[in-house]
Scaffold this motif. Structure first.
Motif, PDB file in Angstrom:
ATOM      1  N   TYR A  42      -1.514  -5.470  -0.112  1.00 24.74           N
ATOM      2  CA  TYR A  42      -1.549  -4.355   0.836  1.00 24.74           C
ATOM      3  C   TYR A  42      -1.670  -2.998   0.171  1.00 24.74           C
ATOM      4  O   TYR A  42      -2.260  -2.064   0.719  1.00 24.74           O
ATOM      5  CB  TYR A  42      -0.322  -4.405   1.762  1.00 24.74           C
ATOM      6  CG  TYR A  42       1.019  -4.280   1.077  1.00 24.74           C
ATOM      7  CD1 TYR A  42       1.574  -3.049   0.775  1.00 24.74           C
ATOM      8  CD2 TYR A  42       1.764  -5.417   0.762  1.00 24.74           C
ATOM      9  CE1 TYR A  42       2.816  -2.930   0.159  1.00 24.74           C
ATOM     10  CE2 TYR A  42       3.003  -5.318   0.146  1.00 24.74           C
ATOM     11  CZ  TYR A  42       3.533  -4.075  -0.149  1.00 24.74           C
ATOM     12  OH  TYR A  42       4.753  -3.965  -0.759  1.00 24.74           O
TER      13      TYR A  42
ATOM     14  N   ASN B 265      -3.510  -2.166  -2.192  1.00 23.44           N
ATOM     15  CA  ASN B 265      -4.879  -1.915  -2.625  1.00 23.44           C
ATOM     16  C   ASN B 265      -5.840  -1.781  -1.444  1.00 23.44           C
ATOM     17  O   ASN B 265      -7.059  -1.859  -1.629  1.00 23.44           O
ATOM     18  CB  ASN B 265      -5.359  -3.036  -3.554  1.00 23.44           C
ATOM     19  CG  ASN B 265      -4.680  -2.979  -4.903  1.00 23.44           C
ATOM     20  OD1 ASN B 265      -4.247  -1.915  -5.345  1.00 23.44           O
ATOM     21  ND2 ASN B 265      -4.563  -4.121  -5.563  1.00 23.44           N
TER      22      ASN B 265
ATOM     23  N   ALA C 156      -6.703   8.716   3.698  1.00 27.31           N
ATOM     24  CA  ALA C 156      -6.324   7.528   4.465  1.00 27.31           C
ATOM     25  C   ALA C 156      -4.946   7.094   3.994  1.00 27.31           C
ATOM     26  O   ALA C 156      -4.449   7.559   2.976  1.00 27.31           O
ATOM     27  CB  ALA C 156      -7.344   6.412   4.249  1.00 27.31           C
ATOM     28  N   ARG C 157      -4.329   6.222   4.754  1.00 27.70           N
ATOM     29  CA  ARG C 157      -2.998   5.758   4.362  1.00 27.70           C
ATOM     30  C   ARG C 157      -3.093   4.376   3.732  1.00 27.70           C
ATOM     31  O   ARG C 157      -3.935   3.547   4.095  1.00 27.70           O
ATOM     32  CB  ARG C 157      -2.056   5.737   5.558  1.00 27.70           C
ATOM     33  CG  ARG C 157      -2.288   4.611   6.554  1.00 27.70           C
ATOM     34  CD  ARG C 157      -1.163   4.543   7.575  1.00 27.70           C
ATOM     35  NE  ARG C 157      -1.382   3.507   8.581  1.00 27.70           N
ATOM     36  CZ  ARG C 157      -0.970   2.244   8.437  1.00 27.70           C
ATOM     37  NH1 ARG C 157      -0.335   1.882   7.339  1.00 27.70           N
ATOM     38  NH2 ARG C 157      -1.200   1.365   9.384  1.00 27.70           N
ATOM     39  N   THR C 158      -2.211   4.141   2.773  1.00 28.19           N
ATOM     40  CA  THR C 158      -2.112   2.826   2.154  1.00 28.19           C
ATOM     41  C   THR C 158      -1.401   1.881   3.115  1.00 28.19           C
ATOM     42  O   THR C 158      -0.406   2.252   3.747  1.00 28.19           O
ATOM     43  CB  THR C 158      -1.334   2.910   0.834  1.00 28.19           C
ATOM     44  OG1 THR C 158      -1.961   3.876  -0.014  1.00 28.19           O
ATOM     45  CG2 THR C 158      -1.297   1.563   0.137  1.00 28.19           C
ATOM     46  N   LEU C 159      -1.895   0.670   3.238  1.00 23.23           N
ATOM     47  CA  LEU C 159      -1.296  -0.286   4.163  1.00 23.23           C
ATOM     48  C   LEU C 159       0.079  -0.752   3.675  1.00 23.23           C
ATOM     49  O   LEU C 159       0.418  -0.612   2.502  1.00 23.23           O
ATOM     50  CB  LEU C 159      -2.214  -1.496   4.346  1.00 23.23           C
ATOM     51  CG  LEU C 159      -3.572  -1.240   4.991  1.00 23.23           C
ATOM     52  CD1 LEU C 159      -4.257  -2.569   5.316  1.00 23.23           C
ATOM     53  CD2 LEU C 159      -3.465  -0.390   6.248  1.00 23.23           C
TER      54      LEU C 159
ATOM     55  N   MET D  79      -6.642   0.682   2.004  1.00 19.56           N
ATOM     56  CA  MET D  79      -6.367   1.935   2.703  1.00 19.56           C
ATOM     57  C   MET D  79      -7.129   1.958   4.015  1.00 19.56           C
ATOM     58  O   MET D  79      -8.214   1.369   4.126  1.00 19.56           O
ATOM     59  CB  MET D  79      -6.753   3.130   1.831  1.00 19.56           C
ATOM     60  CG  MET D  79      -6.068   3.154   0.476  1.00 19.56           C
ATOM     61  SD  MET D  79      -6.417   4.644  -0.484  1.00 19.56           S
ATOM     62  CE  MET D  79      -5.400   5.844   0.408  1.00 19.56           C
TER      63      MET D  79
ATOM     64  N   THR E 127     -10.844   0.890   3.245  1.00 15.36           N
ATOM     65  CA  THR E 127     -11.319   1.096   1.882  1.00 15.36           C
ATOM     66  C   THR E 127     -10.500   0.219   0.946  1.00 15.36           C
ATOM     67  O   THR E 127      -9.264   0.254   0.977  1.00 15.36           O
ATOM     68  CB  THR E 127     -11.180   2.567   1.443  1.00 15.36           C
ATOM     69  OG1 THR E 127     -11.948   3.404   2.312  1.00 15.36           O
ATOM     70  CG2 THR E 127     -11.679   2.755   0.015  1.00 15.36           C
TER      71      THR E 127
ATOM     72  N   ASP F  24      -8.327   4.616   7.278  1.00 15.27           N
ATOM     73  CA  ASP F  24      -8.430   5.908   7.947  1.00 15.27           C
ATOM     74  C   ASP F  24      -7.941   5.736   9.383  1.00 15.27           C
ATOM     75  O   ASP F  24      -8.500   4.944  10.144  1.00 15.27           O
ATOM     76  CB  ASP F  24      -9.890   6.381   7.933  1.00 15.27           C
ATOM     77  CG  ASP F  24     -10.054   7.793   8.478  1.00 15.27           C
ATOM     78  OD1 ASP F  24      -9.557   8.055   9.588  1.00 15.27           O
ATOM     79  OD2 ASP F  24     -10.708   8.619   7.815  1.00 15.27           O
ATOM     80  N   GLU F  25      -6.890   6.436   9.742  1.00 13.16           N
ATOM     81  CA  GLU F  25      -6.279   6.250  11.053  1.00 13.16           C
ATOM     82  C   GLU F  25      -7.201   6.680  12.192  1.00 13.16           C
ATOM     83  O   GLU F  25      -7.112   6.145  13.302  1.00 13.16           O
ATOM     84  CB  GLU F  25      -4.959   7.043  11.137  1.00 13.16           C
ATOM     85  CG  GLU F  25      -3.890   6.567  10.162  1.00 13.16           C
ATOM     86  CD  GLU F  25      -3.231   5.261  10.590  1.00 13.16           C
ATOM     87  OE1 GLU F  25      -3.817   4.532  11.413  1.00 13.16           O
ATOM     88  OE2 GLU F  25      -2.134   4.980  10.105  1.00 13.16           O
TER      89      GLU F  25
END
Length: 294
Positions: free
Chosen positions: A209, A211, A117-120, A213, A222, A215-216
């Motif tokens: 942000y 901390n 997943a990507r970190t926001l 994540m 998460t 999933d696109e």
């Protein structure tokens, strides 16, 4: 604070970590025949640790890889939190199915499941759809049943930090930061904000942000990094998240918050409505009613 030099940047993994990685691979049904085949990718964004993506091949062609995350603990962080408590919290949250799984431990860190997943970013926190997902996940987090007493840690923690600041600051800096006045302010805030009917939950206490994540594909959220997690008033955790909306840790002055970016009343109300509409209430709905500024 610093991170121990461990040779990662030179591509040389400590022997203890190699042993742990072999054990993790075995548990996952893999075999690492050649430690030189392991790829080490430094990851950015961590503030109190160094984190690395570790890849090892799953076949002879080396076109398929297993990914795990290795976290190297920073030095000096014991001023802010207890590492043993943090590890226990991580293990318990992992067993609850929240966050990454704990795969292995070694003296200077641990091996975690790699979250795909990507970190926001700071901007993501202001996206209404993303914010609604965060509110729902935060409510789920607050409902976690964690071991130990469910006592509010907030005020003692602030006082401990103040004590450390006093011991580290020279007299000039102590006066500049008005450290002598802070004890009185802490007492006033504690008296004003403590209520018998306040909802107490397991709080993250650092919901910035970096901390969070997402999933696109599934849009699932998460929450990671539990160094400061403890039982506290859930309203405090929500308010702290609002303060984090005024932060951007990818600037030349990451320690300076822009309170011009603090969310307005309607944005705060929307977040709280989304929070309250998900999960099971802690108590009567009036407990988390959001009031406007005076």
């Amino acid at each position: 604070m610093t991170v121990k030099a461990n040779g990662f940047l030179q591509g040389c993994l400590p022997e203890e970590l190699k042993k742990v990685l072999r054990s993790v691979a075995s548990e996952l049904g893999d075999v690492i025949d050649d430690m030189d085949s392991i790829q080490v990718v430094p990851l950015k964004g961590a503030m109190t640790n160094e984190v690395y993506q570790i890849n090892w091949p799953l076949n002879d062609k080396r076109d398929l890889f297993r990914k795990v995350l290795v976290r190297i603990y920073g030095e000096g962080v014991d001023l802010f939190f207890n590492r043993d408590d943090e590890v226990q919290t991580f293990e318990c949250i992992s067993k609850h199915g929240q966050g990454p799984r704990l795969l292995g431990r070694f003296s200077d860190g641990r091996v975690e499941e790699f979250i795909h997943a990507r970190t926001l970013s700071a901007a993501d926190l202001r996206d209404p759809d993303v914010s609604a997902l965060i509110a729902s996940k935060l409510r789920e987090f607050h409902n976690l049943e964690m071991p130990g007493p469910k006592n509010v840690l907030l005020w003692n923690r602030i006082r401990n930090w103040l004590k450390e600041a006093r011991s580290l600051c020279i007299l000039k800096d102590a006066k500049e930061f008005r450290l002598d006045a802070l004890e009185e302010e802490i007492c006033v805030l504690e008296e004003e904000l403590t209520r018998d009917d306040q909802a107490i939950g397991f709080c993250h206490n650092d919901l910035q942000y970096g901390n969070i994540m997402m999933d696109e594909e599934t849009r699932s959220i998460t929450i990671i990094d539990y160094e400061y997690a403890s039982y506290n008033p859930v309203a405090y955790d929500i308010a702290n998240h609002f303060c984090e909306m005024a932060a951007n840790y990818h600037t030349e002055t990451p320690h300076i918050l822009d309170y011009g970016a603090y969310p307005g009343l309607e944005e705060r109300k929307r977040f709280v409505r989304n929070y309250l509409s998900s999960g099971v209430l802690f108590g009567p709905p009036h407990i988390l009613t959001l009031k406007g500024p005076t």
